[in-house]
Design a protein around this motif. Sequence first.
Motif, short mmCIF file in Angstrom:
data_model
loop_
_atom_site.label_atom_id
_atom_site.label_comp_id
_atom_site.label_asym_id
_atom_site.label_seq_id
_atom_site.Cartn_x
_atom_site.Cartn_y
_atom_site.Cartn_z
N ASN A 86 52.14 -25.91 28.13
CA ASN A 86 52.66 -26.86 27.38
C ASN A 86 52.78 -28.40 27.93
OD1 ASN A 86 55.17 -27.10 28.25
ND2 ASN A 86 55.48 -25.23 26.35
N GLY A 87 52.90 -29.26 27.87
CA GLY A 87 53.69 -30.40 27.92
C GLY A 87 54.59 -30.73 27.62
N GLN A 88 55.03 -30.20 28.04
CA GLN A 88 57.39 -30.40 28.18
C GLN A 88 57.56 -30.72 29.35
OE1 GLN A 88 58.84 -26.99 25.93
NE2 GLN A 88 57.89 -28.24 24.00
N ASN A 89 56.73 -30.50 30.06
CA ASN A 89 58.10 -31.01 31.07
C ASN A 89 56.61 -31.86 32.27
OD1 ASN A 89 60.13 -28.99 31.75
ND2 ASN A 89 58.41 -27.72 31.83
N ARG A 90 57.99 -33.32 32.55
CA ARG A 90 57.61 -33.95 33.30
C ARG A 90 56.18 -34.14 34.76
NH1 ARG A 90 57.96 -39.83 35.78
NH2 ARG A 90 57.27 -41.13 34.14
N SER A 91 57.29 -33.31 35.45
CA SER A 91 56.83 -32.51 36.57
C SER A 91 55.46 -31.88 36.77
CB SER A 91 57.57 -32.01 37.39
OG SER A 91 57.69 -30.48 36.38
N ASP A 92 55.06 -31.25 35.07
CA ASP A 92 53.52 -30.63 35.44
C ASP A 92 52.33 -31.97 35.04
OD1 ASP A 92 54.90 -28.30 35.43
OD2 ASP A 92 54.88 -28.11 33.47
N ILE A 93 52.64 -33.52 34.39
CA ILE A 93 52.13 -34.03 34.14
C ILE A 93 51.34 -35.48 35.18
CG2 ILE A 93 50.76 -35.62 32.35
CD1 ILE A 93 52.91 -33.61 30.34
N TYR A 94 50.43 -35.91 35.58
CA TYR A 94 49.86 -36.93 36.30
C TYR A 94 49.32 -37.59 35.93
CZ TYR A 94 47.08 -32.42 38.22
OH TYR A 94 46.14 -31.68 38.44
N PRO A 95 48.71 -39.23 36.20
CA PRO A 95 47.29 -39.56 36.53
C PRO A 95 46.48 -38.28 37.31
CG PRO A 95 49.22 -40.86 36.75
CD PRO A 95 49.73 -39.68 36.86
N GLY A 96 44.99 -38.92 35.76
CA GLY A 96 43.94 -38.06 35.81
C GLY A 96 43.83 -36.78 35.43
N LEU A 97 45.07 -36.31 34.96
CA LEU A 97 45.01 -34.95 34.70
C LEU A 97 44.40 -34.48 33.33
CD1 LEU A 97 46.04 -31.46 35.02
CD2 LEU A 97 48.99 -33.10 34.00
N GLU A 98 43.85 -34.35 32.81
CA GLU A 98 42.74 -33.17 31.64
C GLU A 98 44.08 -32.60 30.72
OE1 GLU A 98 38.43 -32.11 29.53
OE2 GLU A 98 39.44 -31.25 31.59
N SER A 114 60.20 -41.07 30.15
CA SER A 114 61.07 -41.40 31.76
C SER A 114 61.62 -40.11 31.77
CB SER A 114 61.69 -42.08 31.69
OG SER A 114 62.63 -42.65 31.07
N ALA A 115 61.89 -39.71 30.70
CA ALA A 115 63.14 -37.92 30.77
C ALA A 115 62.19 -37.20 31.76
CB ALA A 115 62.98 -37.60 29.20
N SER A 116 62.63 -36.53 32.35
CA SER A 116 61.95 -35.12 32.39
C SER A 116 61.53 -33.53 32.00
CB SER A 116 62.76 -34.18 33.82
OG SER A 116 64.04 -33.85 33.01
N TYR A 117 62.05 -33.83 30.43
CA TYR A 117 61.30 -32.97 29.80
C TYR A 117 61.63 -33.85 28.39
CZ TYR A 117 62.06 -28.80 26.60
OH TYR A 117 61.85 -27.81 25.50
N ARG A 173 51.52 -37.34 22.43
CA ARG A 173 52.69 -36.10 23.06
C ARG A 173 51.69 -35.70 23.70
NH1 ARG A 173 57.14 -37.59 23.20
NH2 ARG A 173 58.61 -39.24 21.91
N VAL A 174 51.70 -34.88 25.29
CA VAL A 174 51.05 -34.06 25.76
C VAL A 174 51.33 -32.63 25.15
CG1 VAL A 174 50.41 -32.86 27.73
CG2 VAL A 174 50.47 -34.79 27.77
N ALA A 175 50.23 -31.91 23.90
CA ALA A 175 50.71 -30.75 23.58
C ALA A 175 50.00 -29.54 23.93
CB ALA A 175 49.50 -30.77 22.01
N TRP A 176 49.30 -30.05 25.39
CA TRP A 176 48.04 -28.89 25.56
C TRP A 176 48.15 -29.53 27.48
CZ3 TRP A 176 49.88 -23.80 25.81
CH2 TRP A 176 49.17 -22.94 26.00
N ILE A 177 47.84 -28.50 28.57
CA ILE A 177 47.46 -29.44 29.53
C ILE A 177 46.37 -28.47 29.87
CG2 ILE A 177 47.59 -29.07 32.54
CD1 ILE A 177 51.00 -30.19 31.56
N VAL A 178 45.31 -29.14 29.49
CA VAL A 178 43.95 -28.16 29.92
C VAL A 178 43.79 -26.95 31.20
CG1 VAL A 178 41.09 -28.30 29.61
CG2 VAL A 178 42.70 -29.64 28.62
N ASP A 179 43.06 -26.26 31.35
CA ASP A 179 42.98 -25.36 32.54
C ASP A 179 42.10 -25.84 33.06
OD1 ASP A 179 45.12 -24.57 32.36
OD2 ASP A 179 44.56 -22.47 31.54
N GLU A 180 41.71 -25.43 34.25
CA GLU A 180 40.27 -25.56 35.08
C GLU A 180 39.34 -24.93 35.01
OE1 GLU A 180 40.26 -27.96 38.54
OE2 GLU A 180 42.75 -28.47 37.82
#
Length: 67
Positions: A2-14, A39-42, A58-65
């Motif tokens: 899921n996309g609740q943690n800022r540390s898991d998300i970065y530019p270029g991520l699908e 700007s919050a971490s969560y 808002r990020v609902a899901w981070i797409v896996d490779e």
Amino acid sequence: MNGQNRSDIYPGLEVDIILKKDQRTGTLTRGIVKRLLTSASYHSRGIKVQLDDGQVGRVAWIVDEED
């Protein structure tokens, strides 16, 4: 993931995001992160991002490779 943690998300991520207009239906929009807007971490509803095409949501899901 899921996309609740800022540390898991970065530019270029699908990711799959939920646009403001789609909050009631839960329709997902897939794209590549251009920049992080939260700007919050969560955030319980997902970190807000801007996609390469300019859409914001808002990020609902981070797409896996493997997807």
